[in-house]
Design a protein around this motif. Structure first.
Motif, PDB file in Angstrom:
ATOM      1  N   THR A 165       7.726  -2.933   7.867  1.00 56.15           N
ATOM      2  CA  THR A 165       7.259  -1.547   7.790  1.00 56.15           C
ATOM      3  C   THR A 165       8.394  -0.560   7.947  1.00 56.15           C
ATOM      4  O   THR A 165       8.505   0.410   7.189  1.00 56.15           O
ATOM      5  CB  THR A 165       6.198  -1.292   8.875  1.00 56.15           C
ATOM      6  OG1 THR A 165       5.102  -2.196   8.698  1.00 56.15           O
ATOM      7  CG2 THR A 165       5.690   0.136   8.812  1.00 56.15           C
ATOM      8  N   TRP A 166       9.291  -0.805   8.903  1.00 55.35           N
ATOM      9  CA  TRP A 166      10.386   0.134   9.140  1.00 55.35           C
ATOM     10  C   TRP A 166      11.440   0.066   8.051  1.00 55.35           C
ATOM     11  O   TRP A 166      12.050   1.085   7.697  1.00 55.35           O
ATOM     12  CB  TRP A 166      10.993  -0.104  10.519  1.00 55.35           C
ATOM     13  CG  TRP A 166      10.176   0.554  11.576  1.00 55.35           C
ATOM     14  CD1 TRP A 166       9.349  -0.037  12.493  1.00 55.35           C
ATOM     15  CD2 TRP A 166      10.060   1.958  11.799  1.00 55.35           C
ATOM     16  NE1 TRP A 166       8.730   0.906  13.267  1.00 55.35           N
ATOM     17  CE2 TRP A 166       9.150   2.146  12.862  1.00 55.35           C
ATOM     18  CE3 TRP A 166      10.628   3.088  11.216  1.00 55.35           C
ATOM     19  CZ2 TRP A 166       8.802   3.408  13.347  1.00 55.35           C
ATOM     20  CZ3 TRP A 166      10.284   4.347  11.685  1.00 55.35           C
ATOM     21  CH2 TRP A 166       9.388   4.490  12.739  1.00 55.35           C
ATOM     22  N   MET A 167      11.658  -1.099   7.479  1.00 51.78           N
ATOM     23  CA  MET A 167      12.556  -1.178   6.327  1.00 51.78           C
ATOM     24  C   MET A 167      11.995  -0.373   5.162  1.00 51.78           C
ATOM     25  O   MET A 167      12.713   0.395   4.505  1.00 51.78           O
ATOM     26  CB  MET A 167      12.746  -2.640   5.914  1.00 51.78           C
ATOM     27  CG  MET A 167      13.579  -3.457   6.869  1.00 51.78           C
ATOM     28  SD  MET A 167      13.723  -5.165   6.336  1.00 51.78           S
ATOM     29  CE  MET A 167      14.433  -4.958   4.725  1.00 51.78           C
ATOM     30  N   TYR A 168      10.713  -0.538   4.928  1.00 51.44           N
ATOM     31  CA  TYR A 168      10.040   0.192   3.855  1.00 51.44           C
ATOM     32  C   TYR A 168      10.060   1.695   4.118  1.00 51.44           C
ATOM     33  O   TYR A 168      10.307   2.500   3.217  1.00 51.44           O
ATOM     34  CB  TYR A 168       8.613  -0.323   3.735  1.00 51.44           C
ATOM     35  CG  TYR A 168       7.884   0.124   2.495  1.00 51.44           C
ATOM     36  CD1 TYR A 168       8.317  -0.270   1.234  1.00 51.44           C
ATOM     37  CD2 TYR A 168       6.745   0.923   2.583  1.00 51.44           C
ATOM     38  CE1 TYR A 168       7.644   0.131   0.100  1.00 51.44           C
ATOM     39  CE2 TYR A 168       6.070   1.332   1.445  1.00 51.44           C
ATOM     40  CZ  TYR A 168       6.525   0.923   0.209  1.00 51.44           C
ATOM     41  OH  TYR A 168       5.865   1.324  -0.926  1.00 51.44           O
ATOM     42  N   SER A 169       9.833   2.084   5.375  1.00 51.65           N
ATOM     43  CA  SER A 169       9.824   3.499   5.736  1.00 51.65           C
ATOM     44  C   SER A 169      11.191   4.134   5.543  1.00 51.65           C
ATOM     45  O   SER A 169      11.303   5.280   5.087  1.00 51.65           O
ATOM     46  CB  SER A 169       9.371   3.669   7.190  1.00 51.65           C
ATOM     47  OG  SER A 169       8.071   3.160   7.385  1.00 51.65           O
TER      48      SER A 169
END
Length: 304
Positions: A278-282
């Motif tokens: 999720t944080w990579m995508y964000s």
């Protein structure tokens, strides 16, 4: 004394009536973020650097550093494949949605009989897209049938698709681009479903353009094509920037996004790995929005 006066001027500048109104509109978001989102967001960041497991004693965490991120980038082929595929699809969807919403807004901004009805019809997907109504439509099976492929040829027949393919081939358009064009024609309902907010914003932007600018164009003998590129398009640039940022974020957060589907699957079994994804995508979304904003904002024209 001079410095004190300068400070007072600056403070007064940041607290005008318009600024206070803006702060009041943002206040509900800030309250919701602080009390509802801040703690889960920080927790998800912590989880992404740990190996999380649940036992009888509660939640146990073991620090693993950047292992979750490294696994997602270099070992999880499914995540990389879905990630790159989603980025490619989004890069195609954004200009199509922007063009479609601006085109429809230009049509709906004209004066004709039934204009209010057609404006309401174009805004219906926004209403149907709310959680409760969309859930009821999904239970009835209506959403799936509306998004089936080839829905644009139900009336015209397959002959129109063949004719369109031959026409584009005669113009020297490659088969890959032809396939993309046919795909978006087939999924015209999907595009209109995702364009409701943008259409409303474009209509508001068109109505905010001063009428005297168009009167000057008529007096100068400008054609409608020239008027669009010299007046309408430049005056719409702030709205274009707003719609572009909204479309980018909406596309990245779409429920049909393959990366989000994968994160939802991992959230049930490997919450730490899902948080890392999720944080990579964000971060990619943030970087993409930042770059687009910096590039487009330089060309925005504001009417003083």
């Amino acid at each position: 004394m001079a410095r004190v006066k300068e400070k007072k001027k600056k403070r007064g500048h940041f607290f005008t009536k318009d600024d206070i109104t803006g702060y009041l509109f943002v206040l509900p978001f800030l309250i919701g973020f602080i009390f509802l989102f801040a703690k889960p967001m920080v927790t998800s960041i912590i989880y992404s650097f740990h190996d999380v497991s649940v036992s009888q004693a509660g939640i146990e965490m073991e620090s693993v550093g950047f292992s979750n991120y490294e696994y997602a980038l270099f070992s999880d082929a499914d995540f990389v494949k879905r990630f790159t595929g989603s980025i490619g699809t989004i890069l195609w969807n954004i200009p199509i949605i922007m063009f479609f919403s601006m085109f429809i807004a230009l049509l709906l901004n004209e004066k004709f009989v039934g204009r209010l009805f057609f404006r309401s019809a174009m805004f219906l997907p926004v209403i149907f897209g709310t959680g409760v109504i969309l859930f009821l439509l999904q239970r009835k099976g209506m959403v799936a049938s509306l998004f089936e492929s080839n829905n644009s040829y139900m009336v015209l027949g397959d002959g129109m698709q063949t004719l369109l393919t031959e026409l584009m081939a005669n113009f020297g358009i490659s088969s890959s681009i032809t396939g993309k064009i046919q795909y978006y024609i087939n999924n015209i309902f999907d595009i209109s479903w995702k364009s409701g907010i943008q259409i409303i914003l474009f209509i508001i932007g068109l109505q905010s353009i001063p009428s005297y600018l168009y009167e000057v164009c008529k007096l100068e003998g400008a054609t409608k094509w020239e008027t669009f590129w010299k007046i309408t398009f430049p005056m719409l640039s702030p709205t274009i920037l707003l719609c572009l940022i909204y479309t980018i974020i909406d596309q990245f957060n779409s429920s049909t996004n393959q990366v989000i589907e994968l994160v939802e699957q991992n959230m049930r079994e490997q919450i730490h790995y899902a948080c890392a994804q999720t944080w990579m995508y964000s971060l990619v979304v943030f970087a993409f929005v930042f770059v687009v904003y910096r590039l487009v904002a330089k060309r925005v024209i504001y009417l003083d």
